[in-house]
Design an enzyme around this catalytic site. Structure first.
Site, PDB file in Angstrom:
ATOM      1  CG  ASP A   1     -13.921   4.053   8.655  1.00  0.00           C
ATOM      2  OD1 ASP A   1     -14.012   3.135   8.276  1.00  0.00           O
ATOM      3  OD2 ASP A   1     -12.595   4.917   7.748  1.00  0.00           O
TER       4      ASP A   1
ATOM      5  NE  ARG B   1      -4.341  -2.202   1.732  1.00  0.00           N
ATOM      6  CZ  ARG B   1      -5.598  -1.935   2.999  1.00  0.00           C
ATOM      7  NH1 ARG B   1      -5.210  -1.384   4.270  1.00  0.00           N
ATOM      8  NH2 ARG B   1      -6.202  -2.775   2.720  1.00  0.00           N
TER       9      ARG B   1
END
Length: 276
Positions: A139, A38
């Site tokens: 979130d 990532r």
């Protein structure tokens, strides 16, 4: 040496420390390869020569890149109706409620698939009478919440979505290739808000009929996991449901809960009434 090859153990430990300092989330040692996959994209995009230089730039201060840093590490792929048995249990629970409406929470909503699955389930369970239904979806990743609010998804995200729900609750977008948007009636049921679960205070208040906390706890150490589950237990209504994922510890044998299915638990009435 390129950024793709110059990824050392020191880089990984720096990333873990910086991410925990920023979010409260601990990346496990098993995530070293995941972090590389990532973060190499961010290193390349920033034109840094290697991971070390990229991290030095973060330390100096770049708010936009900090946001990208936390976003890319926190992102997780999702799809509608993952672990379908949880939504079947939610449907049965909502149909059995003796009071109108309910308050639900998706605590790691990401790009919204889970929250909209909850909304579709509730709409179906209540025969469309969802005026008193509220779903809060939170979130830490602001970019993910932006996607969730747009409610536009590619076909691969719909692979577990029941056909009747797809036909009823999504509309094909003519201007995009194999893209669908959740219908307004379902979108209005869900409110998206930023929330860091590791924070001392959460933005949400009240008592919830059901909380979805799935594949969240593996980001935290054991002590934080237990603290989170304890806080969520305190936010459930009597007999309210807590749905956990594979990453969460089993609550079988936990005095606060009784099992209601695979990784589905109900808060015991006597504990809720006594304030435990």
């Amino acid at each position: 040496m390129t950024a793709q090859t110059n990824y050392t153990s020191n880089d990984f430990h720096r990333i873990r420390h910086m991410y925990r300092s920023s979010t409260g989330i601990t990346l496990g040692h098993h995530t070293k390869d995941l972090v590389y996959n990532r973060m190499s994209q961010r290193v390349h995009a920033s034109s840094a020569q290697d991971f070390s230089q990229y991290l030095d730039r973060l330390v100096i201060g770049d708010k936009n890149e900090w946001a990208a840093f936390t976003s890319v590490l926190g992102a997780s792929p999702s799809c509608f109706f993952s672990d379908a048995h949880h939504f079947a249990a939610l449907k049965q629970y909502l149909q059995a409620l003796q009071i109108p409406g309910a308050l639900l929470w998706s605590c790691a909503a990401g790009t919204g698939e889970e929250a909209y699955s909850m909304a579709m389930t509730a709409h179906d369970a209540l025969g469309g009478d969802v005026r008193s239904m509220k779903i809060l979806a939170t979130d830490i990743d602001l970019s993910a919440l932006s996607v969730a609010e747009d409610a536009v998804y590619t076909a691969d995200r719909l692979r577990h979505l029941p056909r009747q729900y797809k036909e009823k609750y999504l509309v094909r977008l003519a201007c995009r290739e194999e893209a669908y948007q959740v219908v307004p009636e379902i979108r209005r049921m869900v409110s998206f808000l930023p929330c860091n679960l590791a924070a001392r205070e959460w933005v949400l208040k009240g008592k919830y009929d059901a909380i979805f906390c799935r594949d969240v706890c593996d980001h935290f150490d054991v002590a934080t996991q237990q603290e989170l589950l304890g806080r969520m237990a305190g936010m459930l209504k009597q007999d309210g449901l807590l749905f956990l994922g594979n990453a969460e510890p089993s609550l079988v044998g936990d005095a606060r809960f009784e099992r209601r299915g695979d990784k589905a638990y109900a808060l015991k009435l006597r504990l809720q009434k006594s304030g435990v």
